[in-house]
Design a protein around this motif. Structure first.
Motif, mmCIF file in Angstrom:
data_model
loop_
_atom_site.group_PDB
_atom_site.id
_atom_site.type_symbol
_atom_site.label_atom_id
_atom_site.label_comp_id
_atom_site.label_asym_id
_atom_site.label_seq_id
_atom_site.Cartn_x
_atom_site.Cartn_y
_atom_site.Cartn_z
ATOM 1 N N GLY A 1 0.821 -1.197 0.000
ATOM 2 C CA GLY A 1 0.000 0.000 0.000
ATOM 3 C C GLY A 1 0.855 1.247 0.000
ATOM 4 O O GLY A 1 1.757 1.389 0.829
ATOM 5 N N CYS B 1 2.996 7.958 1.827
ATOM 6 C CA CYS B 1 2.680 7.019 2.909
ATOM 7 C C CYS B 1 2.823 5.597 2.398
ATOM 8 O O CYS B 1 2.295 5.259 1.332
ATOM 9 N N GLY C 1 2.470 1.493 3.651
ATOM 10 C CA GLY C 1 2.005 0.559 4.666
ATOM 11 C C GLY C 1 2.956 -0.615 4.830
ATOM 12 O O GLY C 1 3.787 -0.894 3.965
ATOM 13 N N ILE D 1 2.292 2.487 9.359
ATOM 14 C CA ILE D 1 2.309 3.266 8.125
ATOM 15 C C ILE D 1 3.433 4.285 8.238
ATOM 16 O O ILE D 1 3.436 5.132 9.137
ATOM 17 N N HIS E 1 -3.344 0.793 13.070
ATOM 18 C CA HIS E 1 -3.700 -0.551 12.606
ATOM 19 C C HIS E 1 -2.915 -1.611 13.378
ATOM 20 O O HIS E 1 -1.733 -1.423 13.688
ATOM 21 N N ILE F 1 -1.296 -3.946 6.617
ATOM 22 C CA ILE F 1 -1.931 -2.996 5.710
ATOM 23 C C ILE F 1 -2.151 -3.668 4.356
ATOM 24 O O ILE F 1 -1.282 -4.401 3.862
ATOM 25 N N ASP G 1 -3.997 -1.680 1.665
ATOM 26 C CA ASP G 1 -4.014 -0.633 0.645
ATOM 27 C C ASP G 1 -4.093 0.732 1.316
ATOM 28 O O ASP G 1 -4.576 0.857 2.457
ATOM 29 N N ILE G 2 -3.623 1.748 0.600
ATOM 30 C CA ILE G 2 -3.674 3.139 1.041
ATOM 31 C C ILE G 2 -4.096 3.984 -0.142
ATOM 32 O O ILE G 2 -3.667 3.739 -1.275
ATOM 33 N N SER H 1 -5.185 8.253 -1.332
ATOM 34 C CA SER H 1 -5.390 9.664 -1.025
ATOM 35 C C SER H 1 -6.487 10.198 -1.937
ATOM 36 O O SER H 1 -6.818 9.589 -2.962
ATOM 37 N N LEU I 1 -6.850 11.094 3.266
ATOM 38 C CA LEU I 1 -6.121 9.840 3.211
ATOM 39 C C LEU I 1 -6.932 8.754 3.894
ATOM 40 O O LEU I 1 -7.564 9.003 4.921
ATOM 41 N N THR J 1 -6.625 4.423 4.953
ATOM 42 C CA THR J 1 -5.789 3.230 5.017
ATOM 43 C C THR J 1 -6.664 2.033 5.392
ATOM 44 O O THR J 1 -7.631 2.159 6.138
ATOM 45 N N ASP K 1 -6.753 -2.484 6.208
ATOM 46 C CA ASP K 1 -5.924 -3.613 6.625
ATOM 47 C C ASP K 1 -6.633 -4.944 6.424
ATOM 48 O O ASP K 1 -7.777 -5.005 5.964
#
Length: 315
Positions: free
Chosen positions: A105, A115, A117, A123, A144, A148, A150-151, A153, A165, A167, A169
């Motif tokens: 991520g 950022c 993950g 992160i 988290h 993770i 995926d992340i 924005s 943003l 995030t 998990d």
């Protein structure tokens, strides 16, 4: 409606990873960069806008990606893959000595933050200078407790949103943040026992894809769910949003790719979703899908053990 275009061949097949396709259109150069992961290799292809000229490159992780025998290296390159500008060992003091730590991520947010993950749930926030390669870790976010997945924005032009943003998990937990010199946690959206494998953010809207095949659509400001879609019969492996149109792409292990449109009802301000298109990628376990332009007039798809990138163009 979309029609299939000539595929782009890649030098090795796509691994079975969530979101295993990156696309970077560069209008000034009339080029589009594609990147697909195969094990410790990154296959890169630059394609001309007319689809006639291609250039291939493979990036190999530094020393196989191993540091101290257990932890992996996160590497940052120039957009064309020509120069590695920074690397960072993903080991942490909390990690057990026999446990490999890896990155999963990534998203750029704010004016100069990236950022990344990790499998520990942390992160890493990297501060990217406007010039030079003096990249530093400015903060570590620890909300988290699971790896993770995926992340994302906010990819819209509206930068006045309360948060920018999100995030996700392995447990399905979502955290919504406001980036800045100190990142602030705005909301936590509890999991319901299913992995959130892919997440996207656009114009104050969050779209999250789950292992159940469902897509949940949330309002960023309130964290309330506005739409639930039974989108796929199997695990969702990829989501993407076209920033200029609000089109949403979803792909899954059921070999289907769906195109939706996200929008707010002008009267009620409620978030709504409209289905636009379905494409069956026959005999392909989809593991990556991305729009190829900001409007969403074309998209590309990768599949597990498939040595090509399949492209579709709107007609």
């Amino acid at each position: 409606m979309y029609k299939k275009e000539k595929s782009i061949q890649i030098k090795s097949s796509a691994s079975a990873l969530y979101n295993n396709l990156s696309v970077l259109p560069i209008a000034q150069k009339n080029l589009t960069y594609f990147a697909v992961i195969h094990g410790s290799l990154v296959n890169m292809v630059s394609a001309s806008t007319d689809g006639l000229n291609f250039s291939h490159r493979q990036l190999q992780s530094k020393e196989g990606g191993l540091v101290h025998g257990t932890s992996l290296i996160m590497q940052m390159y120039e957009s064309d893959g020509s120069i590695m500008v920074y690397w960072h060992a993903m080991d942490t003091p909390e990690a057990q000595t026999a446990e490999a730590v890896f990155a999963r991520g990534i998203a750029a947010t704010g004016s100069h933050y990236v950022c990344v993950g990790s499998s520990t749930g942390s992160i890493l926030v990297f501060n990217i200078p406007p010039e030079g390669t003096n990249i530093t870790v400015s903060e570590v976010l620890e909300e988290h407790k699971d790896p993770i997945t995926d992340i994302a924005s906010d990819c819209s032009e509206d930068k006045g949103c309360i948060a920018d943003l999100v995030t996700a998990d392995d447990s399905g937990l979502l955290c919504i943040w406001k980036s800045g010199e100190d990142f602030k946690l705005i909301h936590k959206i509890s999991s319901y026992g299913v992995t959130c494998s892919s997440v996207r953010m656009w114009s104050g809207i969050i779209a999250a894809g789950y292992g159940s095949g469902q897509i949940q659509v949330y309002d960023t400001a309130s964290a309330a769910v506005h739409v639930e879609i039974n989108a796929h019969a199997r695990w969702i492996s990829t989501l993407d949003v076209a920033p200029e149109s609000g089109k949403l792409l979803s792909g899954a292990e059921d070999s289907f790719v769906n195109i939706w449109r996200l929008f707010r009802n002008p009267e009620s301000k409620a978030i709504e979703v409209e289905h636009l298109h379905t494409e069956c990628v026959i005999d392909v376990q989809v593991c990556g899908g991305k729009f190829c332009d900001p409007e969403g007039s074309a998209f590309a798809v990768t599949g597990y053990d498939l040595s090509e990138i399949i492209r579709y163009v709107q007609v």
